[in-house]
Design a protein around this motif. Structure first.
Motif, PDB file in Angstrom:
ATOM      1  N   ALA A  25      28.217   6.104 -28.946  1.00 21.14           N
ATOM      2  CA  ALA A  25      28.246   5.904 -30.394  1.00 21.14           C
ATOM      3  C   ALA A  25      26.865   6.058 -31.000  1.00 21.14           C
ATOM      4  O   ALA A  25      26.710   6.614 -32.100  1.00 21.14           O
ATOM      5  CB  ALA A  25      28.814   4.527 -30.728  1.00 21.14           C
ATOM      6  N   ASP A  26      25.838   5.579 -30.295  1.00 18.74           N
ATOM      7  CA  ASP A  26      24.476   5.651 -30.835  1.00 18.74           C
ATOM      8  C   ASP A  26      23.975   7.086 -30.952  1.00 18.74           C
ATOM      9  O   ASP A  26      23.025   7.357 -31.688  1.00 18.74           O
ATOM     10  CB  ASP A  26      23.520   4.841 -29.958  1.00 18.74           C
ATOM     11  N   LEU A  70      26.347  10.625 -34.139  1.00 18.79           N
ATOM     12  CA  LEU A  70      26.082  11.228 -35.449  1.00 18.79           C
ATOM     13  C   LEU A  70      24.690  11.829 -35.556  1.00 18.79           C
ATOM     14  O   LEU A  70      24.356  12.427 -36.577  1.00 18.79           O
ATOM     15  CB  LEU A  70      26.250  10.180 -36.557  1.00 18.79           C
ATOM     16  N   SER A 106      24.336   7.270 -42.451  1.00 24.69           N
ATOM     17  CA  SER A 106      25.216   8.122 -41.649  1.00 24.69           C
ATOM     18  C   SER A 106      26.598   8.159 -42.277  1.00 24.69           C
ATOM     19  O   SER A 106      27.129   7.122 -42.690  1.00 24.69           O
ATOM     20  CB  SER A 106      25.327   7.597 -40.214  1.00 24.69           C
ATOM     21  N   LEU A 149      30.498   9.679 -41.457  1.00 27.62           N
ATOM     22  CA  LEU A 149      31.421  10.302 -40.524  1.00 27.62           C
ATOM     23  C   LEU A 149      32.720  10.617 -41.254  1.00 27.62           C
ATOM     24  O   LEU A 149      33.399   9.716 -41.747  1.00 27.62           O
ATOM     25  CB  LEU A 149      31.708   9.377 -39.339  1.00 27.62           C
ATOM     26  N   ILE A 202      33.778   3.183 -30.198  1.00 30.76           N
ATOM     27  CA  ILE A 202      32.806   3.991 -30.941  1.00 30.76           C
ATOM     28  C   ILE A 202      32.844   3.693 -32.440  1.00 30.76           C
ATOM     29  O   ILE A 202      31.808   3.495 -33.074  1.00 30.76           O
ATOM     30  CB  ILE A 202      33.040   5.484 -30.659  1.00 30.76           C
ATOM     31  N   LEU A 203      34.041   3.657 -33.024  1.00 32.46           N
ATOM     32  CA  LEU A 203      34.114   3.385 -34.459  1.00 32.46           C
ATOM     33  C   LEU A 203      33.643   1.973 -34.782  1.00 32.46           C
ATOM     34  O   LEU A 203      32.980   1.749 -35.806  1.00 32.46           O
ATOM     35  CB  LEU A 203      35.539   3.600 -34.973  1.00 32.46           C
ATOM     36  N   ARG A 225      31.360   0.278 -33.201  1.00 35.71           N
ATOM     37  CA  ARG A 225      29.897   0.320 -33.127  1.00 35.71           C
ATOM     38  C   ARG A 225      29.302   1.004 -34.364  1.00 35.71           C
ATOM     39  O   ARG A 225      28.357   0.500 -34.975  1.00 35.71           O
ATOM     40  CB  ARG A 225      29.487   1.080 -31.862  1.00 35.71           C
ATOM     41  N   LEU A 226      29.853   2.157 -34.738  1.00 30.78           N
ATOM     42  CA  LEU A 226      29.323   2.897 -35.882  1.00 30.78           C
ATOM     43  C   LEU A 226      29.459   2.100 -37.173  1.00 30.78           C
ATOM     44  O   LEU A 226      28.520   2.008 -37.971  1.00 30.78           O
ATOM     45  CB  LEU A 226      30.042   4.240 -36.013  1.00 30.78           C
ATOM     46  N   THR A 269      27.030  -0.775 -37.448  1.00 33.55           N
ATOM     47  CA  THR A 269      25.623  -0.404 -37.629  1.00 33.55           C
ATOM     48  C   THR A 269      25.406   0.442 -38.877  1.00 33.55           C
ATOM     49  O   THR A 269      24.386   1.110 -39.002  1.00 33.55           O
ATOM     50  CB  THR A 269      25.104   0.358 -36.389  1.00 33.55           C
ATOM     51  N   THR A 302      27.379   2.955 -40.503  1.00 38.73           N
ATOM     52  CA  THR A 302      27.966   4.269 -40.782  1.00 38.73           C
ATOM     53  C   THR A 302      29.110   4.128 -41.786  1.00 38.73           C
ATOM     54  O   THR A 302      29.917   3.205 -41.696  1.00 38.73           O
ATOM     55  CB  THR A 302      28.490   4.917 -39.490  1.00 38.73           C
TER      56      THR A 302
END
Length: 511
Positions: free
Chosen positions: A272-273, A276, A287, A289, A308-309, A311-312, A315, A317
């Motif tokens: 995930a990091d 993007l 960011s 997405l 992943i989503l 995490r994004l 942080t 996104t």
């Protein structure tokens, strides 16, 4: 019989972008000479007759316009945040290395006594607290001492450097769902175009491409880990130059490896990091997405998307996604319920959930209004097959007429042989593309390589050839997603293609 299909927009087999002009960011809307907003652009397309007025689409355009208006300030907030984050990470790493060297120095001076006795006491207290000992004298689990050492060091770093800077509150994204052909992807792509120059890190993925990218990132990280563990010498150069004996240096190297193992324990966070970030690591900012056609087709998709989503979104996104189903209806088979529920909660927390409730499939609507070119030839009889071949000759002659075979690269170091091609046009049989062990990676490579694709001898779909039917759906999905032009010869009309044969019809998923 043959049917006119004017372009890639028709009947789900072909698609042509409804927006041909680039949409620019709208930072100074109050100026009379500023470009039109996303909502104004949508209304202009309706007035020009390129789109049909739809209140559901207009509402989504309005919500996307509101999101755009918040992104410029958010980009500035995220730039400031990343500056603070980089400073914090640099300082924390400096202090971490100092702590390591200090511990190594104590170990060198005490010959392994003082520091380890202290650490063992701390370890024993933690083990007792969490009931890791079954009974007195039970064997200590391997690696626990190093884990305690790691936690103790992290605690000291928090007191020395402070905790990680807090991510600025992100504007809520949008999760747009509704029937096929209702305009979800068109509106998401309008939004994505409008963010150009406004947000530094922006990616647009279709579901299959996203899953392949996740797999590729996971493989890369795993390969690097295996490579790192296979090195004969695991002592880094900075450790080699320290004034300690070899035993202490080996301890330092083991501590460094353990830190990396802890960070890589959940490989999805590491993926995930990087998901993007392009190659411009020095650029800092927000960011975006854009994720087209979110699905949860199997366990891996649920686990990967959830990790992943989550995490994004956590942080900062901003997500704009489309799907045929509402978030809570994605997992109708009930796979991995707990993990799936965490994904749904994250989506509902960070996105406005908006339904495009139109029952109209605008791809069919556009096809009915235009009949300028035949793209779909059926049934598989001599007269229609001659027409199909005539179209192939006509298209290739316009492009130079030199028919060649070639090989194109596919993800994961694979290749796809293309039997017939000519300057961006390729021709295949259904069996060649869907009857072999090929998949989404091959179809994405094909769609990126060719602007026009001919597929011949498409049969009626039934449970007897279910695997081929699934591949065919994925193939059409990717050609559609990449705006490729498609010519087909098939056994039946499009409407009857998935109705099945005497062996039975396909499940609703295929239909």
């Amino acid at each position: 019989m043959r049917r006119g299909i004017p372009s890639l927009r028709s009947l789900g087999l072909v698609k042509k972008s409804a927006i041909s002009n680039k949409i620019y960011s709208i930072s100074l809307r109050f100026h009379s000479n500023s470009p039109p907003s996303l909502l104004e652009k949508y209304k202009n397309l309706v007035e020009q007759g390129k789109l049909q007025n739809d209140p559901y689409q207009e509402r989504v355009a309005f919500e996307l316009e509101k999101l755009l208006s918040r992104l410029q300030q958010y980009e500035r907030d995220m730039e400031d945040y990343h500056v603070k984050l980089a400073e914090w990470e640099e300082k924390r790493e400096e202090e971490r290395l100092k702590l390591l060297v200090k511990e190594a120095k104590e170990k060198q001076e005490t010959g392994g006594g003082g520091i380890w006795m202290s650490m063992n006491k701390q370890r024993d207290r933690i083990l007792e607290k969490f009931a890791i000992f079954g009974k007195k004298g039970a064997e200590i689990q391997p690696g626990v001492g190093r884990w305690v050492s790691y936690l103790n060091r992290e605690r000291k770093l928090n007191s020395l450097v402070g905790r990680r800077p807090v991510v600025p509150p992100a504007p809520k994204g949008l999760y747009i769902y509704g029937n096929v052909g209702s305009g979800k992807t068109m509106l998401m792509d309008m939004f994505y175009s409008a963010t150009e120059g406004m947000v530094k890190h922006r990616r647009r993925f279709h579901f299959h491409e996203a899953m392949l990218n996740i797999n590729a990132h996971m493989h890369k990280i795993w390969k690097n880990q295996v490579h790192g563990k296979s090195l004969q010498s695991n002592i880094s150069s900075w450790i080699e130059n320290l004034p300690f004996d070899m035993k202490v240096k080996e301890w330092l190297a083991a501590e460094e490896r353990y830190k990396q193992d802890v960070q890589m324990k959940n490989i999805l966070l590491a993926v995930a990091d990087e998901f993007l970030i392009d190659q411009q690591a020095d650029e800092r900012g927000a960011s975006i997405l854009c994720f087209d056609e979110i699905q949860t087709v199997d366990v891996f998709a649920i686990v990967a998307l959830s990790g992943i989503l989550s995490r994004l979104l956590s942080t900062g996104t901003v997500l704009v996604a489309t799907s045929n189903r509402a978030p809570r209806e994605l997992n109708q088979d009930g796979m991995q319920r707990d993990i799936f529920q965490k994904l749904v909660s994250k989506l509902e927390e960070h996105c406005e959930i908006i339904l495009i409730g139109s029952e109209i499939d605008y791809r069919r609507f556009i096809a009915q209004r235009s009949n300028d070119q035949v793209n779909y030839f059926w049934p598989l009889e001599s007269s229609t097959l001659k027409q199909f071949e005539k179209m192939w000759c006509q298209v290739t002659n316009q492009l130079g007429g030199q028919i060649t075979s070639e090989t194109i690269p596919v993800m994961f170091g694979r290749v796809l042989d293309v039997p017939e091609s000519c300057n961006g046009v390729a021709k295949f049989t259904f069996e060649y593309l869907c009857g072999r062990t090929v998949g989404a990676a091959d179809y994405i490579a094909l769609a990126k390589h060719y602007h026009t694709v001919f597929i011949s001898d498409i049969p009626l779909m039934s449970m007897e050839i279910r695997d081929k039917a699934r591949r065919f759906i994925t193939l059409i999905d990717e050609l559609y997603n990449h705006h490729c032009c498609l010519f087909c010869s098939a056994a039946s009309s499009i409407d009857d293609l998935f109705q099945g044969t005497e062996e039975g019809t396909l499940f609703d998923l295929e239909r």
